[in-house]
Design an enzyme around this catalytic site. Structure first.
Site, short mmCIF file in Angstrom:
data_model
loop_
_atom_site.label_atom_id
_atom_site.label_comp_id
_atom_site.label_asym_id
_atom_site.label_seq_id
_atom_site.Cartn_x
_atom_site.Cartn_y
_atom_site.Cartn_z
N ARG A 192 15.82 -51.82 14.97
CA ARG A 192 16.85 -50.93 15.47
C ARG A 192 16.96 -51.02 17.04
O ARG A 192 15.81 -50.61 17.83
CB ARG A 192 16.57 -49.35 15.23
N HIS B 220 23.44 -45.15 22.71
CA HIS B 220 22.26 -44.40 23.02
C HIS B 220 22.39 -43.88 24.44
O HIS B 220 21.40 -44.37 25.15
CB HIS B 220 21.07 -45.32 22.54
N GLU C 257 21.35 -39.22 18.56
CA GLU C 257 21.00 -37.82 18.93
C GLU C 257 21.93 -37.10 19.72
O GLU C 257 21.70 -36.67 20.99
CB GLU C 257 19.60 -37.81 19.73
N ASN D 60 15.60 -38.65 13.17
CA ASN D 60 14.54 -38.95 14.44
C ASN D 60 13.58 -37.67 14.35
O ASN D 60 14.07 -36.71 14.58
CB ASN D 60 15.37 -39.23 15.71
N TYR E 219 10.12 -35.83 15.63
CA TYR E 219 8.93 -36.04 16.58
C TYR E 219 8.10 -34.75 16.31
O TYR E 219 6.69 -34.80 16.19
CB TYR E 219 9.28 -35.80 17.97
N GLU F 290 13.57 -43.06 13.98
CA GLU F 290 12.44 -42.71 15.15
C GLU F 290 11.29 -41.80 14.81
O GLU F 290 11.77 -40.97 13.92
CB GLU F 290 13.01 -42.35 16.43
C1 FCB Z 1 14.36 -39.83 21.45
C2 FCB Z 1 15.11 -40.74 22.10
C3 FCB Z 1 14.52 -42.24 22.30
C4 FCB Z 1 13.03 -41.89 23.00
C5 FCB Z 1 12.48 -40.83 22.17
C6 FCB Z 1 10.82 -40.78 22.66
O1 FCB Z 1 14.84 -38.55 21.58
O2 FCB Z 1 16.17 -41.00 21.17
O3 FCB Z 1 15.24 -42.89 23.35
O4 FCB Z 1 13.09 -41.45 24.21
O5 FCB Z 1 12.92 -39.57 22.08
#
Ligand code: FCB
Length: 444
Positions: free
Chosen positions: A78, A122, A167, A293, A295, A354
């Site tokens: 990607r 992006h 995002e 995505n 985290y 992500e």
């Molecule tokens: C996300 C972004 C990516 C990167 C990660 C850590 O929010 O999409 O570009 O910065 O965080």
């Protein structure tokens, strides 16, 4: 024994990057300026005054980087296409050299047996479009559809699936509400027309993609939201935050309607941005897969100050990444189950587009990253065992790179270390670990 995860046999393993974070070469071959070039030049905007002007110099070193991907045994890669490379002012004349770069990249990926998964936006909007209003201007959505047509006319014969936006939540809130990212606007909730115009852009581009027989994805930053306590005030604050972070960017696409944002004091038409017929334009083309995505989860409490309807609070007693993000892998399982509860039949197949961990290390063993990735893959496998259709996992990131407002050095997300002075790439322990995970999965 390499780690094994109970994932489908045809599960796709990938890694992710984005143009401004790795390419460099910002003034080369006719590329126009983007909002990030402008933002980085603003004193104090980016840690240590860094920029993506050189970053990983991937524009020149893409062949070496594809060798690193081949070494991992990736199924998919990607990356994002820089709109200002293809259309230097965002509209009008195409820059053939910019398009040619992505043509070479795609061919080299295919040659290495890796399926390209491009993201069309992006965050690096052409500065000329920002000068005429950026995502606050409805016209930008139409320009995005035109740009999508230009790129897919060239690459659509070799690239089957496309991510429209990365995002839109983070881009709207960091870029237009809080001013932490480019374009550095501080409009608070009045930034929300930028959210709607991105979603409209997604819908218009999705139609362009489907007309060409291509698959459409959207990569949303999603977070399970949990109230800090059992109090009704904390629950109400958590609901308000969930609507803003998650539902605002997913409900219109999957359900064809916006969530109720009245708890935020936001008008139903998002300050006049939503015109009649818009939600159909966003919803009707449909999504072939939703990119997630992920985290961290977010804990929310009732506000202690009157200016916002919620407070974001830390989750103590768990590890934290270099960013200070709490590491709670089981939240990924929860997120995926919640999506099924929330959207039911309207939920398309999912792909993790992500997931990764920033550390401050240089070339030292990066066991915390391995632990992070491994725990999240187990969490993913648990959701799959519950019947959730997850087709792939793209780790963030292949390379240490330009981490937006945090600059080049403080947040290293890569499986491969990059020495930004010499551009030397050094695979980390997590690179060997991921390679072995992929190989073990294939050998099952
Ligand atoms: C996300 C972004 C990516 C990167 C990660 C850590 O929010 O999409 O570009 O910065 O965080």
């Amino acid at each position: 024994m390499p780690d094994r995860y109970d994932l489908p046999a045809n599960f796709r393993w990938g890694a992710a990057t984005a143009a401004y974070q790795i390419e460099g070469a910002v003034e080369e071959d006719g590329r126009g300026p983007s909002v990030w070039d402008t933002f980085c030049a603003r004193p104090g905007a980016v840690r240590d005054g860094h920029s993506g002007a050189v970053a990983c110099d991937h524009y020149h070193r893409y062949a070496e980087d594809i060798e690193l991907m081949r070494g991992l045994g990736l199924d998919g890669y990607r990356f994002s296409i820089a709109w200002p490379r293809v259309l230097p002012t965002g509209r009008g004349a195409v820059n053939p050299a910019g398009l040619a770069f992505y043509d070479r990249l795609v061919d080299a990926l295919l040659e290495a047996g890796i399926t390209p998964l491009p993201t069309l936006f992006h965050w690096d909007l052409p500065q000329a479009l920002e000068d005429s209003g950026g995502w606050l201007d409805r016209d930008t959505a139409h320009r995005f559809a035109d740009y999508t047509a230009v790129v897919t006319d060239r690459l659509g014969d070799r690239v089957p699936a496309w991510i429209t936006l990365n995002e839109p939540f983070v881009h709207t809130v960091y870029g237009y509400a809080l001013g932490i990212h480019a374009p550095g606007r501080t409009l608070m909730f009045e930034s929300l027309p930028a959210a709607h115009h991105q979603l409209l852009a997604h819908g218009l581009a999705a139609t362009v993609l489907h007309d060409r027989g291509l698959e459409v994805m959207l990569a949303n930053n999603l977070t399970p939201v949990e109230p800090a306590t059992g109090s009704p005030a904390d629950a109400a604050a958590a609901d308000a935050y969930d609507a803003l972070h998650n539902r605002l960017f997913t409900d219109p696409v999957l359900l064809g309607r916006y969530p109720d944002l009245s708890a935020l004091g936001v008008p139903d038409d998002l300050y006049g941005a939503i015109h009649s017929g818009d939600t159909e334009l966003i919803h009707t083309p449909g999504l072939d897969a939703l990119g997630i995505n992920f985290y961290n989860p977010t804990r929310v409490a009732a506000p202690t100050q009157p200016d916002l309807p919620f407070d974001l609070v830390d989750i103590p007693d768990v590890p934290h990444t270099a960013f200070g993000w709490p590491v709670v892998p089981e939240a990924l399982t929860r997120l995926l189950l919640t999506l099924r509860d929330r959207y039911g039949q309207a939920l398309p197949p999912l792909t993790v587009t992500e997931n990764g961990c920033s550390l401050t290390e240089t070339t030292t063993p990066d066991q915390p990253r391995i632990d992070f990735l491994s725990a999240h893959l187990h969490a993913l496998a648990r959701a799959v065992a519950e019947g959730i259709d997850v087709r792939g996992y793209y780790t963030w990131s292949l390379l240490d790179n330009f981490e937006w407002a945090e600059g080049l050095l403080s947040q290293r997300f890569g499986l491969v270390h990059v020495d930004f002075a010499t551009q030397k790439r050094t695979p980390k322990a997590s690179y060997a670990w991921y390679r072995d995970v992929i190989a073990a999965h294939r050998g099952r």
